[in-house]
Design a protein around this motif. Sequence first.
Motif, PDB file in Angstrom:
ATOM      1  N   TYR A  72       6.699 -82.298  14.271  1.00  0.00           N
ATOM      2  CA  TYR A  72       7.703 -83.163  14.875  1.00  0.00           C
ATOM      3  C   TYR A  72       8.016 -82.629  16.262  1.00  0.00           C
ATOM      4  N   LEU A  73       8.527 -83.516  17.088  1.00  0.00           N
ATOM      5  CA  LEU A  73       8.886 -83.161  18.461  1.00  0.00           C
ATOM      6  C   LEU A  73      10.067 -84.034  18.835  1.00  0.00           C
ATOM      7  N   GLU A  74      11.130 -83.404  19.269  1.00  0.00           N
ATOM      8  CA  GLU A  74      12.341 -84.147  19.629  1.00  0.00           C
ATOM      9  C   GLU A  74      12.838 -83.664  20.981  1.00  0.00           C
ATOM     10  N   VAL A  75      13.152 -84.608  21.849  1.00  0.00           N
ATOM     11  CA  VAL A  75      13.775 -84.310  23.130  1.00  0.00           C
ATOM     12  C   VAL A  75      15.265 -84.544  22.947  1.00  0.00           C
ATOM     13  N   ARG A  76      16.034 -83.480  23.113  1.00  0.00           N
ATOM     14  CA  ARG A  76      17.489 -83.574  22.906  1.00  0.00           C
ATOM     15  C   ARG A  76      18.239 -83.495  24.228  1.00  0.00           C
ATOM     16  N   GLU A  77      19.329 -84.220  24.256  1.00  0.00           N
ATOM     17  CA  GLU A  77      20.289 -84.200  25.360  1.00  0.00           C
ATOM     18  C   GLU A  77      19.650 -84.372  26.737  1.00  0.00           C
ATOM     19  N   PRO A  78      18.847 -85.432  26.922  1.00  0.00           N
ATOM     20  CA  PRO A  78      18.255 -85.627  28.248  1.00  0.00           C
ATOM     21  C   PRO A  78      19.323 -85.976  29.285  1.00  0.00           C
ATOM     22  N   ARG A  79      19.194 -85.346  30.431  1.00  0.00           N
ATOM     23  CA  ARG A  79      20.049 -85.653  31.586  1.00  0.00           C
ATOM     24  C   ARG A  79      19.143 -86.108  32.711  1.00  0.00           C
ATOM     25  N   PHE A  80      19.456 -87.237  33.315  1.00  0.00           N
ATOM     26  CA  PHE A  80      18.614 -87.839  34.345  1.00  0.00           C
ATOM     27  C   PHE A  80      19.188 -87.565  35.725  1.00  0.00           C
ATOM     28  N   LEU A  81      18.350 -87.087  36.608  1.00  0.00           N
ATOM     29  CA  LEU A  81      18.673 -86.945  38.023  1.00  0.00           C
ATOM     30  C   LEU A  81      17.697 -87.845  38.770  1.00  0.00           C
ATOM     31  N   GLU A  82      18.220 -88.793  39.533  1.00  0.00           N
ATOM     32  CA  GLU A  82      17.373 -89.793  40.176  1.00  0.00           C
ATOM     33  C   GLU A  82      17.480 -89.677  41.684  1.00  0.00           C
ATOM     34  N   ASP A  83      16.320 -89.673  42.355  1.00  0.00           N
ATOM     35  CA  ASP A  83      16.257 -89.651  43.808  1.00  0.00           C
ATOM     36  C   ASP A  83      15.139 -90.600  44.232  1.00  0.00           C
ATOM     37  N   GLY A  84      15.502 -91.812  44.607  1.00  0.00           N
ATOM     38  CA  GLY A  84      14.489 -92.812  44.945  1.00  0.00           C
ATOM     39  C   GLY A  84      13.646 -93.125  43.716  1.00  0.00           C
ATOM     40  N   ASP A  85      12.332 -92.985  43.857  1.00  0.00           N
ATOM     41  CA  ASP A  85      11.404 -93.261  42.753  1.00  0.00           C
ATOM     42  C   ASP A  85      11.135 -92.041  41.877  1.00  0.00           C
ATOM     43  N   THR A  86      11.831 -90.943  42.157  1.00  0.00           N
ATOM     44  CA  THR A  86      11.610 -89.707  41.411  1.00  0.00           C
ATOM     45  C   THR A  86      12.761 -89.456  40.444  1.00  0.00           C
ATOM     46  N   LEU A  87      12.380 -89.145  39.195  1.00  0.00           N
ATOM     47  CA  LEU A  87      13.353 -88.765  38.171  1.00  0.00           C
ATOM     48  C   LEU A  87      13.084 -87.340  37.747  1.00  0.00           C
ATOM     49  N   VAL A  88      14.143 -86.584  37.589  1.00  0.00           N
ATOM     50  CA  VAL A  88      14.058 -85.263  36.978  1.00  0.00           C
ATOM     51  C   VAL A  88      14.874 -85.345  35.697  1.00  0.00           C
ATOM     52  N   VAL A  89      14.254 -84.966  34.589  1.00  0.00           N
ATOM     53  CA  VAL A  89      14.924 -85.018  33.297  1.00  0.00           C
ATOM     54  C   VAL A  89      15.071 -83.578  32.798  1.00  0.00           C
ATOM     55  N   LEU A  90      16.313 -83.176  32.599  1.00  0.00           N
ATOM     56  CA  LEU A  90      16.621 -81.871  32.016  1.00  0.00           C
ATOM     57  C   LEU A  90      16.888 -82.107  30.543  1.00  0.00           C
ATOM     58  N   CYS A  91      16.249 -81.334  29.670  1.00  0.00           N
ATOM     59  CA  CYS A  91      16.415 -81.573  28.242  1.00  0.00           C
ATOM     60  C   CYS A  91      16.102 -80.306  27.448  1.00  0.00           C
ATOM     61  N   ASP A  92      16.329 -80.400  26.157  1.00  0.00           N
ATOM     62  CA  ASP A  92      15.921 -79.357  25.216  1.00  0.00           C
ATOM     63  C   ASP A  92      14.811 -79.939  24.361  1.00  0.00           C
ATOM     64  N   LEU A  93      13.755 -79.158  24.156  1.00  0.00           N
ATOM     65  CA  LEU A  93      12.625 -79.571  23.344  1.00  0.00           C
ATOM     66  C   LEU A  93      12.693 -78.831  22.014  1.00  0.00           C
TER      67      LEU A  93
END
Length: 142
Positions: A72-93
Amino acid sequence: MSPSQVLRRFYEAELAYLTAGGPGRASFAGIASLLDPQVVMHQAAGLPYGGDWVGPDGVERFFAAMNDTWEYLEVREPRFLEDGDTLVVLCDLVTRSRARGVDMHAPMVQVIQVRDGLIVDFRPFYWDTAAVAAACAHHDET
């Protein structure tokens, strides 16, 4: 749609795909509809599923490789940072490897490019790729 809306739709389609049985059992069409024809999924070379997975077919093969690797694989608590067409996702795997049954819980960052409402590039950065590779290695590989 904004890049973060596209990514949220991707995550919803991914969850639906995996819930329906994933590779070999469920339709990949919902995910594919959000991918640019030339999308690239980059994975660190030291991982069992390392390399560049190109196009929607490549991303579908990547999902099959991930399914072979992780129970199994779960991405928990994703936080999105958006700058134009670029997304940075901070999360726990949170994962469990199939090869060894090793549970892992570590931070991860994903950098995702979206253009014209489609995902064109994925770049995940794992906290410790050596630990991920070791958890996935078969006993005779260590």
